[in-house]
Every structure is written in structure tokens, then in C-alpha cells.
Scaffold this motif. Structure first.
Motif, PDB file in Angstrom:
ATOM      1  N   LYS A   3      29.668  26.306  44.589  1.00  0.00           N
ATOM      2  CA  LYS A   3      29.192  25.522  45.739  1.00  0.00           C
ATOM      3  C   LYS A   3      27.702  25.712  45.970  1.00  0.00           C
ATOM      4  O   LYS A   3      26.984  24.761  46.237  1.00  0.00           O
ATOM      5  N   ASP A   4      27.248  26.951  45.915  1.00  0.00           N
ATOM      6  CA  ASP A   4      25.836  27.264  46.133  1.00  0.00           C
ATOM      7  C   ASP A   4      25.358  28.124  44.972  1.00  0.00           C
ATOM      8  O   ASP A   4      25.804  29.266  44.828  1.00  0.00           O
ATOM      9  N   PRO A   5      24.465  27.614  44.132  1.00  0.00           N
ATOM     10  CA  PRO A   5      24.045  28.371  42.953  1.00  0.00           C
ATOM     11  C   PRO A   5      23.052  29.501  43.255  1.00  0.00           C
ATOM     12  O   PRO A   5      22.688  30.252  42.370  1.00  0.00           O
ATOM     13  N   LYS A   6      22.626  29.635  44.503  1.00  0.00           N
ATOM     14  CA  LYS A   6      21.664  30.691  44.849  1.00  0.00           C
ATOM     15  C   LYS A   6      22.408  31.977  45.199  1.00  0.00           C
ATOM     16  O   LYS A   6      23.518  31.952  45.702  1.00  0.00           O
ATOM     17  N   PHE A  55      24.423  40.198  36.995  1.00  0.00           N
ATOM     18  CA  PHE A  55      25.105  40.551  38.241  1.00  0.00           C
ATOM     19  C   PHE A  55      25.176  39.358  39.190  1.00  0.00           C
ATOM     20  O   PHE A  55      26.193  39.150  39.861  1.00  0.00           O
ATOM     21  N   GLY A  56      24.118  38.557  39.255  1.00  0.00           N
ATOM     22  CA  GLY A  56      24.129  37.382  40.123  1.00  0.00           C
ATOM     23  C   GLY A  56      25.194  36.378  39.705  1.00  0.00           C
ATOM     24  O   GLY A  56      25.951  35.874  40.541  1.00  0.00           O
ATOM     25  N   VAL A  57      25.275  36.090  38.408  1.00  0.00           N
ATOM     26  CA  VAL A  57      26.285  35.154  37.902  1.00  0.00           C
ATOM     27  C   VAL A  57      27.685  35.732  38.113  1.00  0.00           C
ATOM     28  O   VAL A  57      28.589  35.025  38.563  1.00  0.00           O
ATOM     29  N   TYR A  58      27.851  36.997  37.812  1.00  0.00           N
ATOM     30  CA  TYR A  58      29.142  37.655  38.004  1.00  0.00           C
ATOM     31  C   TYR A  58      29.606  37.513  39.456  1.00  0.00           C
ATOM     32  O   TYR A  58      30.741  37.108  39.722  1.00  0.00           O
ATOM     33  N   ASN A  59      28.733  37.838  40.386  1.00  0.00           N
ATOM     34  CA  ASN A  59      29.096  37.767  41.812  1.00  0.00           C
ATOM     35  C   ASN A  59      29.455  36.343  42.237  1.00  0.00           C
ATOM     36  O   ASN A  59      30.353  36.141  43.052  1.00  0.00           O
ATOM     37  N   LYS A  60      28.780  35.354  41.692  1.00  0.00           N
ATOM     38  CA  LYS A  60      29.057  33.962  42.045  1.00  0.00           C
ATOM     39  C   LYS A  60      30.352  33.443  41.423  1.00  0.00           C
ATOM     40  O   LYS A  60      31.032  32.608  42.012  1.00  0.00           O
ATOM     41  N   LEU A  61      30.701  33.916  40.239  1.00  0.00           N
ATOM     42  CA  LEU A  61      31.871  33.397  39.530  1.00  0.00           C
ATOM     43  C   LEU A  61      33.151  34.177  39.779  1.00  0.00           C
ATOM     44  O   LEU A  61      34.242  33.693  39.463  1.00  0.00           O
ATOM     45  N   LEU A  62      33.043  35.365  40.346  1.00  0.00           N
ATOM     46  CA  LEU A  62      34.207  36.227  40.488  1.00  0.00           C
ATOM     47  C   LEU A  62      35.326  35.578  41.301  1.00  0.00           C
ATOM     48  O   LEU A  62      36.499  35.742  40.978  1.00  0.00           O
ATOM     49  N   GLU A  63      34.979  34.805  42.312  1.00  0.00           N
ATOM     50  CA  GLU A  63      36.010  34.140  43.115  1.00  0.00           C
ATOM     51  C   GLU A  63      36.770  33.099  42.291  1.00  0.00           C
ATOM     52  O   GLU A  63      37.977  32.936  42.435  1.00  0.00           O
ATOM     53  N   LYS A 142      11.042  37.806  46.218  1.00  0.00           N
ATOM     54  CA  LYS A 142      11.794  37.269  47.360  1.00  0.00           C
ATOM     55  C   LYS A 142      13.253  37.723  47.364  1.00  0.00           C
ATOM     56  O   LYS A 142      14.013  37.355  48.259  1.00  0.00           O
ATOM     57  N   MET A 143      13.647  38.476  46.313  1.00  0.00           N
ATOM     58  CA  MET A 143      15.002  39.029  46.200  1.00  0.00           C
ATOM     59  C   MET A 143      16.080  37.941  46.180  1.00  0.00           C
ATOM     60  O   MET A 143      17.140  38.085  46.790  1.00  0.00           O
ATOM     61  N   VAL A 144      15.801  36.850  45.461  1.00  0.00           N
ATOM     62  CA  VAL A 144      16.779  35.773  45.308  1.00  0.00           C
ATOM     63  C   VAL A 144      16.806  35.314  43.854  1.00  0.00           C
ATOM     64  O   VAL A 144      15.844  35.459  43.119  1.00  0.00           O
ATOM     65  N   GLY A 145      17.934  34.744  43.487  1.00  0.00           N
ATOM     66  CA  GLY A 145      18.087  34.144  42.178  1.00  0.00           C
ATOM     67  C   GLY A 145      18.819  32.832  42.324  1.00  0.00           C
ATOM     68  O   GLY A 145      19.402  32.542  43.377  1.00  0.00           O
ATOM     69  N   GLU A 146      18.769  32.033  41.265  1.00  0.00           N
ATOM     70  CA  GLU A 146      19.477  30.752  41.275  1.00  0.00           C
ATOM     71  C   GLU A 146      20.015  30.459  39.892  1.00  0.00           C
ATOM     72  O   GLU A 146      19.292  30.544  38.897  1.00  0.00           O
ATOM     73  N   ILE A 147      21.286  30.114  39.851  1.00  0.00           N
ATOM     74  CA  ILE A 147      21.880  29.656  38.595  1.00  0.00           C
ATOM     75  C   ILE A 147      21.486  28.196  38.453  1.00  0.00           C
ATOM     76  O   ILE A 147      21.829  27.361  39.284  1.00  0.00           O
ATOM     77  N   ASP A 186      23.199  15.679  35.356  1.00  0.00           N
ATOM     78  CA  ASP A 186      24.593  15.515  35.786  1.00  0.00           C
ATOM     79  C   ASP A 186      25.587  16.282  34.904  1.00  0.00           C
ATOM     80  O   ASP A 186      26.787  16.261  35.168  1.00  0.00           O
ATOM     81  N   GLN A 187      25.080  16.946  33.856  1.00  0.00           N
ATOM     82  CA  GLN A 187      25.953  17.658  32.938  1.00  0.00           C
ATOM     83  C   GLN A 187      25.697  19.172  32.912  1.00  0.00           C
ATOM     84  O   GLN A 187      26.166  19.860  32.023  1.00  0.00           O
ATOM     85  N   LEU A 188      24.965  19.688  33.885  1.00  0.00           N
ATOM     86  CA  LEU A 188      24.549  21.098  33.850  1.00  0.00           C
ATOM     87  C   LEU A 188      25.568  22.066  34.431  1.00  0.00           C
ATOM     88  O   LEU A 188      25.345  23.270  34.449  1.00  0.00           O
ATOM     89  N   TRP A 189      26.698  21.553  34.904  1.00  0.00           N
ATOM     90  CA  TRP A 189      27.755  22.423  35.446  1.00  0.00           C
ATOM     91  C   TRP A 189      29.043  22.121  34.711  1.00  0.00           C
ATOM     92  O   TRP A 189      29.849  21.327  35.151  1.00  0.00           O
ATOM     93  N   GLN A 190      29.216  22.732  33.550  1.00  0.00           N
ATOM     94  CA  GLN A 190      30.367  22.447  32.686  1.00  0.00           C
ATOM     95  C   GLN A 190      31.481  23.473  32.810  1.00  0.00           C
ATOM     96  O   GLN A 190      32.514  23.327  32.189  1.00  0.00           O
ATOM     97  N   LEU A 191      31.273  24.499  33.600  1.00  0.00           N
ATOM     98  CA  LEU A 191      32.304  25.533  33.754  1.00  0.00           C
ATOM     99  C   LEU A 191      33.090  25.268  35.031  1.00  0.00           C
ATOM    100  O   LEU A 191      32.549  24.977  36.063  1.00  0.00           O
TER     101      LEU A 191
END
Length: 191
Positions: A3-6, A55-63, A142-147, A186-191
Motif C-alpha cells: 500500500k505504501d512503499p515508504k 530490512f526495509g523490504v522485509y518489514n514491508k513484505l512480512l505482512e 532523513k531516515m527514510v527509504g522507498e521501494i 504500470d508494471q513496476l509492482w509484479q509481486l
């Protein structure tokens, strides 16, 4: 889809990734020097940035993928390193390589992510639809990342998105540039 890639970079993440980088830089400098990279401080920073992206990707995808493996913070000797994916969920049949770039590097060379030409997890013979790459942009001040996207490896190859590096002396590497990915927004979210 996420939902939120940040994501926020926590102090705990910084501590783990800094320790990992400090402890693993000695086992990595030989491989980096073969690729024409000799600045140990830069190598250590790159290792830290890469692990923070994992770690950022892991935390976002774990759910979405509760069986996803956590980022590996083990230190391997030079002979025991491999091209295994950074994150895996065997039940879902996925493996994800995480590529991370700092916003500072993006400002210098264009937003892009670097791959080793000999990486069998990307350029190997047995790469299937369950193999993905997550592209991460990290703003450490800024202590942020974005997928920026998660795409299938065969899709990257089919669309000829692996390009030469802007630094010509890095001949053993290929890069995927955000400017090229934007064509496929429009094809950057394939997972």
C-alpha cells in the motif's frame, strides 16, 4: 501489492546494519578490489546501505508473506559467500534480491541499481518467474527509504533493462536505471 512503499529507518536497523558492515567489510574488500573498487570506507557504507534496504523490504513484505526469511546478518568467510537471494518465502515460491541506492549516489549517477555480471541469482540459467528484484532508494539523513518497484528478473532481461555503468571502469557491473524503468511505470509492482 504494498500500500505504501515508504519505510522508516529505525535506530535498531542502523545499529544492526552498521555492525554487519563493520564486521563483513574485511571479508569483502578482496572481491571489491577485483572489480576496481578500493575505498574501504565506501565499501563499508555500501554494505550498510544494502542491508538497510533489505530490512526495509522485509518489514514491508512480512505482512503479505509471513514465511519470508529475514535479512541475513551472518558474516561469511571469503570462500563461503554466495549469490543466494536476500529474502525468500519457500511456501510462496519467491526469492527477492534487494538492490539499494542512496539518494546521494542517485544524485551523482542517476537513480540506478548495480548488479554484478557474474551474479547467478540474476544472470544464471535457472531464473524463473519466482525470482524478483526489489529496487530501493534510501535517504539516510532523513531516515527514510522507498521501494521504487519489485519486478521479475526475467522481465528485466526481456526488456533489456541491464545497461552499462556510467563509470566506464566498472566493467564487471551492469545497472538498471530508473529513467528506463519509468517507461514501464504500470508494471513496476509484479509481486
Amino acid at each position: 501489492m504494498i500500500k505504501d512503499p515508504k519505510f522508516l529507518i529505525t535506530e535498531d536497523m542502523i545499529e544492526k546494519c552498521t555492525e554487519f558492515a563493520n564486521n563483513s567489510v574485511g571479508t569483502s574488500t578482496g572481491q571489491y578490489s577485483k572489480r576496481g573498487q578500493f575505498n574501504v570506507e565506501k565499501i563499508e557504507k555500501d554494505i550498510k546501505i544494502g542491508k538497510l534496504g533489505e530490512f526495509g523490504v522485509y518489514n514491508k513484505l512480512l505482512e503479505l508473506y509471513p514465511q519470508l526469511t529475514s535479512p541475513d546478518t551472518n558474516i561469511y568467510s571469503k570462500g563461503n559467500k554466495n549469490w543466494d537471494a536476500d529474502l525468500k518465502d519457500r511456501d510462496a515460491g519467491i526469492s527477492i534480491g534487494v538492490k539499494t541506492q542512496s539518494v546521494e549516489q542517485g544524485a551523482l549517477y542517476g537513480e540506478s541499481w548495480v548488479f554484478q555480471s557474474e551474479d547467478k541469482g540474476i544472470f544464471g540459467k535457472d531464473i524463473g518467474d519466482g525470482h524478483y528484484v526489489a529496487f530501493v532508494s534510501l535517504n539516510l539523513p532523513k531516515m527514510v527509504g522507498e521501494i521504487r518497484g519489485i519486478v521479475k528478473v526475467p522481465w528485466l532481461i526481456a526488456n533489456d533493462l541491464f545497461k552499462p555503468m556510467k563509470l566506464a571502469h566498472l566493467t564487471s557491473k551492469r545497472a538498471v536505471y530508473m529513467d528506463d524503468l519509468k517507461v514501464f511505470k504500470d508494471q513496476l509492482w509484479q509481486l
